[in-house]
Design a protein around this motif. Structure first.
Motif, PDB file in Angstrom:
ATOM      1  N   VAL A  39       0.702   9.903  -5.116  1.00  0.00           N
ATOM      2  CA  VAL A  39       0.917  11.315  -4.793  1.00  0.00           C
ATOM      3  C   VAL A  39       2.037  11.917  -5.638  1.00  0.00           C
ATOM      4  CG1 VAL A  39       0.021  11.057  -2.445  1.00  0.00           C
ATOM      5  CG2 VAL A  39       2.463  10.707  -2.884  1.00  0.00           C
ATOM      6  N   ARG A  40       2.944  11.086  -6.139  1.00  0.00           N
ATOM      7  CA  ARG A  40       3.967  11.611  -7.049  1.00  0.00           C
ATOM      8  C   ARG A  40       3.327  12.018  -8.389  1.00  0.00           C
ATOM      9  NH1 ARG A  40       7.442   7.384  -4.797  1.00  0.00           N
ATOM     10  NH2 ARG A  40       9.146   8.374  -3.634  1.00  0.00           N
ATOM     11  N   LEU A  41       2.411  11.182  -8.852  1.00  0.00           N
ATOM     12  CA  LEU A  41       1.741  11.505 -10.112  1.00  0.00           C
ATOM     13  C   LEU A  41       0.760  12.656  -9.963  1.00  0.00           C
ATOM     14  CD1 LEU A  41       1.082   7.919 -11.510  1.00  0.00           C
ATOM     15  CD2 LEU A  41       2.657   9.600 -12.439  1.00  0.00           C
ATOM     16  N   ASN A  42       0.100  12.725  -8.825  1.00  0.00           N
ATOM     17  CA  ASN A  42      -0.887  13.781  -8.599  1.00  0.00           C
ATOM     18  C   ASN A  42      -0.748  14.296  -7.165  1.00  0.00           C
ATOM     19  OD1 ASN A  42      -3.017  15.535  -8.645  1.00  0.00           O
ATOM     20  ND2 ASN A  42      -4.618  13.970  -8.655  1.00  0.00           N
ATOM     21  N   PRO A  43       0.115  15.293  -6.930  1.00  0.00           N
ATOM     22  CA  PRO A  43       0.312  15.815  -5.577  1.00  0.00           C
ATOM     23  C   PRO A  43      -0.940  16.470  -4.986  1.00  0.00           C
ATOM     24  CG  PRO A  43       2.131  16.454  -7.018  1.00  0.00           C
ATOM     25  CD  PRO A  43       1.062  15.883  -7.894  1.00  0.00           C
ATOM     26  N   HIS A  44      -1.963  16.699  -5.796  1.00  0.00           N
ATOM     27  CA  HIS A  44      -3.197  17.310  -5.318  1.00  0.00           C
ATOM     28  C   HIS A  44      -4.237  16.278  -4.889  1.00  0.00           C
ATOM     29  CE1 HIS A  44      -1.350  20.446  -7.857  1.00  0.00           C
ATOM     30  NE2 HIS A  44      -1.908  21.294  -6.999  1.00  0.00           N
ATOM     31  N   HIS A  45      -3.853  15.020  -4.847  1.00  0.00           N
ATOM     32  CA  HIS A  45      -4.799  13.973  -4.479  1.00  0.00           C
ATOM     33  C   HIS A  45      -4.875  13.904  -2.940  1.00  0.00           C
ATOM     34  CE1 HIS A  45      -7.090  10.336  -4.457  1.00  0.00           C
ATOM     35  NE2 HIS A  45      -6.931  10.118  -5.765  1.00  0.00           N
ATOM     36  N   GLU A  46      -5.865  14.549  -2.400  1.00  0.00           N
ATOM     37  CA  GLU A  46      -5.997  14.689  -0.947  1.00  0.00           C
ATOM     38  C   GLU A  46      -6.150  13.348  -0.249  1.00  0.00           C
ATOM     39  OE1 GLU A  46      -9.260  16.633   2.152  1.00  0.00           O
ATOM     40  OE2 GLU A  46      -9.137  17.340   0.075  1.00  0.00           O
ATOM     41  N   ALA A  85      -5.266  10.383  -1.280  1.00  0.00           N
ATOM     42  CA  ALA A  85      -4.056   9.565  -1.372  1.00  0.00           C
ATOM     43  C   ALA A  85      -3.066   9.952  -0.270  1.00  0.00           C
ATOM     44  CB  ALA A  85      -3.427   9.732  -2.757  1.00  0.00           C
ATOM     45  N   TRP A  86      -2.917  11.264  -0.005  1.00  0.00           N
ATOM     46  CA  TRP A  86      -2.052  11.708   1.090  1.00  0.00           C
ATOM     47  C   TRP A  86      -2.560  11.181   2.433  1.00  0.00           C
ATOM     48  CZ3 TRP A  86       2.612  13.426   0.495  1.00  0.00           C
ATOM     49  CH2 TRP A  86       2.980  14.162  -0.637  1.00  0.00           C
ATOM     50  N   LEU A  87      -3.864  11.241   2.601  1.00  0.00           N
ATOM     51  CA  LEU A  87      -4.440  10.823   3.876  1.00  0.00           C
ATOM     52  C   LEU A  87      -4.242   9.335   4.115  1.00  0.00           C
ATOM     53  CD1 LEU A  87      -5.977  12.059   6.257  1.00  0.00           C
ATOM     54  CD2 LEU A  87      -8.114  11.443   5.111  1.00  0.00           C
ATOM     55  N   TRP A  88      -4.512   8.523   3.089  1.00  0.00           N
ATOM     56  CA  TRP A  88      -4.325   7.076   3.237  1.00  0.00           C
ATOM     57  C   TRP A  88      -2.845   6.733   3.387  1.00  0.00           C
ATOM     58  CZ3 TRP A  88      -7.279   2.768   3.790  1.00  0.00           C
ATOM     59  CH2 TRP A  88      -8.665   2.949   3.723  1.00  0.00           C
ATOM     60  N   LEU A  89      -1.977   7.480   2.714  1.00  0.00           N
ATOM     61  CA  LEU A  89      -0.550   7.223   2.831  1.00  0.00           C
ATOM     62  C   LEU A  89      -0.068   7.462   4.264  1.00  0.00           C
ATOM     63  CD1 LEU A  89       2.175   6.532   1.564  1.00  0.00           C
ATOM     64  CD2 LEU A  89       2.404   8.925   0.861  1.00  0.00           C
ATOM     65  N   ALA A 112       0.828  -1.200   0.000  1.00  0.00           N
ATOM     66  CA  ALA A 112       0.000   0.000   0.000  1.00  0.00           C
ATOM     67  C   ALA A 112       0.865   1.254   0.000  1.00  0.00           C
ATOM     68  CB  ALA A 112      -0.930  -0.012   1.209  1.00  0.00           C
ATOM     69  N   GLU A 113       1.941   1.230   0.769  1.00  0.00           N
ATOM     70  CA  GLU A 113       2.830   2.405   0.823  1.00  0.00           C
ATOM     71  C   GLU A 113       3.430   2.705  -0.548  1.00  0.00           C
ATOM     72  OE1 GLU A 113       7.093   3.769   2.787  1.00  0.00           O
ATOM     73  OE2 GLU A 113       6.015   2.028   3.623  1.00  0.00           O
ATOM     74  N   ARG A 114       3.905   1.673  -1.259  1.00  0.00           N
ATOM     75  CA  ARG A 114       4.513   1.894  -2.581  1.00  0.00           C
ATOM     76  C   ARG A 114       3.491   2.437  -3.571  1.00  0.00           C
ATOM     77  NH1 ARG A 114       7.158  -3.078  -1.393  1.00  0.00           N
ATOM     78  NH2 ARG A 114       5.666  -4.227  -2.690  1.00  0.00           N
ATOM     79  N   LEU A 115       2.287   1.883  -3.521  1.00  0.00           N
ATOM     80  CA  LEU A 115       1.251   2.326  -4.466  1.00  0.00           C
ATOM     81  C   LEU A 115       0.801   3.745  -4.171  1.00  0.00           C
ATOM     82  CD1 LEU A 115      -0.855  -0.956  -4.635  1.00  0.00           C
ATOM     83  CD2 LEU A 115       0.601  -0.035  -6.430  1.00  0.00           C
ATOM     84  N   LEU A 116       0.606   4.071  -2.891  1.00  0.00           N
ATOM     85  CA  LEU A 116       0.130   5.409  -2.540  1.00  0.00           C
ATOM     86  C   LEU A 116       1.225   6.461  -2.746  1.00  0.00           C
ATOM     87  CD1 LEU A 116      -1.903   4.431   0.622  1.00  0.00           C
ATOM     88  CD2 LEU A 116      -2.831   5.270  -1.544  1.00  0.00           C
ATOM     89  N   ARG A 117       2.491   6.090  -2.518  1.00  0.00           N
ATOM     90  CA  ARG A 117       3.595   6.998  -2.835  1.00  0.00           C
ATOM     91  C   ARG A 117       3.571   7.373  -4.330  1.00  0.00           C
ATOM     92  NH1 ARG A 117       8.492   7.475   0.293  1.00  0.00           N
ATOM     93  NH2 ARG A 117       8.326   6.478   2.340  1.00  0.00           N
ATOM     94  N   GLN A 118       3.364   6.350  -5.177  1.00  0.00           N
ATOM     95  CA  GLN A 118       3.313   6.611  -6.614  1.00  0.00           C
ATOM     96  C   GLN A 118       2.128   7.488  -6.973  1.00  0.00           C
ATOM     97  OE1 GLN A 118       5.714   5.894  -8.531  1.00  0.00           O
ATOM     98  NE2 GLN A 118       4.826   6.520 -10.492  1.00  0.00           N
TER      99      GLN A 118
END
Length: 322
Positions: free
Chosen positions: A40-47, A49-53, A32-38
């Protein structure tokens, strides 16, 4: 970056986000960490994704970085406020500059990241290479198709080989001489003339037979065009040889008619060869009409020659030609 490029990254980020959430719910924290890191890298505005990460990380600095990123995007996000307050209460004030997530990640990217530029460059080179490889393949395929279509072009129905009549019809009765006809030619001269004509007629029959055999077996336009050219050249040679003969007086008119018929046949084959070069049906139709005229004239001339030969054979050569 163009609007289409931003949409593409946003779609990819959403896919990583969905897979990361599924992995987190399944207890696979590292995945989950690897997927969510990717994501937020692709879309830093994904709120989200940051929260789940922030929920699958262990380092307090990384967790605080994610929660502050959520608050930068949405200052009223209550879950992020509560999480950050709990984190500060338990671990004290965190310095997000120490977070490993800060490397290469920004909540408000002003320019394209290096990996986006690299990806576009790779895609551009890939499409360029595919295009360069495809062009010669397409040209080769088009050439082979065109060649096959030309080779399979059927022989026009109006010039069937078996319709080329060289052998004359049954001889008609010789014209009855009248009192006004001029003096008869020397029978010996008539015989020599007919013998010379017979040699040329035999050569024409052999050339026509070869033409028929080739066109009956040949299944391509190239084979038929070659056979047509050969017969046309043979007709021209026989015409030149006959034109040098000196016919006796009572065969002069027949001789001229025979040459005219051969000339019309040559013209017909010239039109047919032009059709093979251009595939213009106008040339094909003209060739058919000219060949029909030549056959009629040839039949009349040959009939008179045979009548003359029959008369000489009975020592009663007619006078006056046709």
């Amino acid at each position: 970056m163009s609007a289409s490029g931003i949409k593409t990254f946003a779609r990819q980020a959403e896919q990583y986000y969905q897979r990361g959430v599924a992995a987190a719910r399944g207890g696979q924290r590292e995945m989950a960490e690897r997927l969510l890191r990717q994501a937020v890298r692709l879309n830093p505005h994904h709120e989200q994704a940051w929260l789940w990460l922030s929920g699958v990380l262990d380092d307090p600095d990384d967790i605080a970085f994610c929660l502050r990123a959520v608050l930068d995007l949405d200052p009223d996000n209550e879950r992020a406020r509560q999480g950050l307050a709990w984190l500060e209460q338990r671990h004290g004030q965190r310095d997000t500059r120490r977070s490993t997530l800060a490397i290469g990640v920004a909540t408000t990217p002003a320019t394209d990241p290096w990996w986006a530029t690299w990806r576009r460059t790779q895609r551009t080179w890939l499409w360029t290479l595919r295009t360069l490889l495809l062009i010669p393949i397409v040209l080769l395929g088009a050439t082979l198709i065109a060649r096959e279509l030309i080779l399979r072009q059927p022989l026009p129905t109006f010039v069937a080989a078996r319709e080329l009549i060289v052998a004359p019809p049954a001889p008609t009765a010789a014209p009855v001489p009248t009192s006004s006809t001029p003096a008869r030619s020397d029978p010996a001269a008539v015989e020599r003339y007919l013998a010379a004509v017979a040699v040329e007629r035999q050569r024409l029959r052999e050339a026509t037979s070869a033409y028929r055999e080739t066109t009956d077996r040949g299944r391509t336009t190239l084979q038929r065009a070659t056979a047509t050219q050969q017969l046309r050249d043979e007709l021209a040679q026989r015409y030149a040889a006959l034109a040098q003969l000196q016919p006796p007086p009572d065969a002069a008119a027949t001789h001229r008619h025979y040459l005219d018929a051969l000339r019309m046949e040559i013209e017909a084959f010239d039109l047919l060869l032009e059709y093979y070069r251009t595939y213009d049906t106008a040339h094909a139709n003209a060739a058919a009409l000219r060949l029909q005229e030549a056959r009629a004239a040839l039949a009349q001339a040959v009939s008179s020659l045979d009548a003359l030969a029959a008369a000489v054979a009975t020592h009663d050569a007619p006078a006056g030609g046709f």
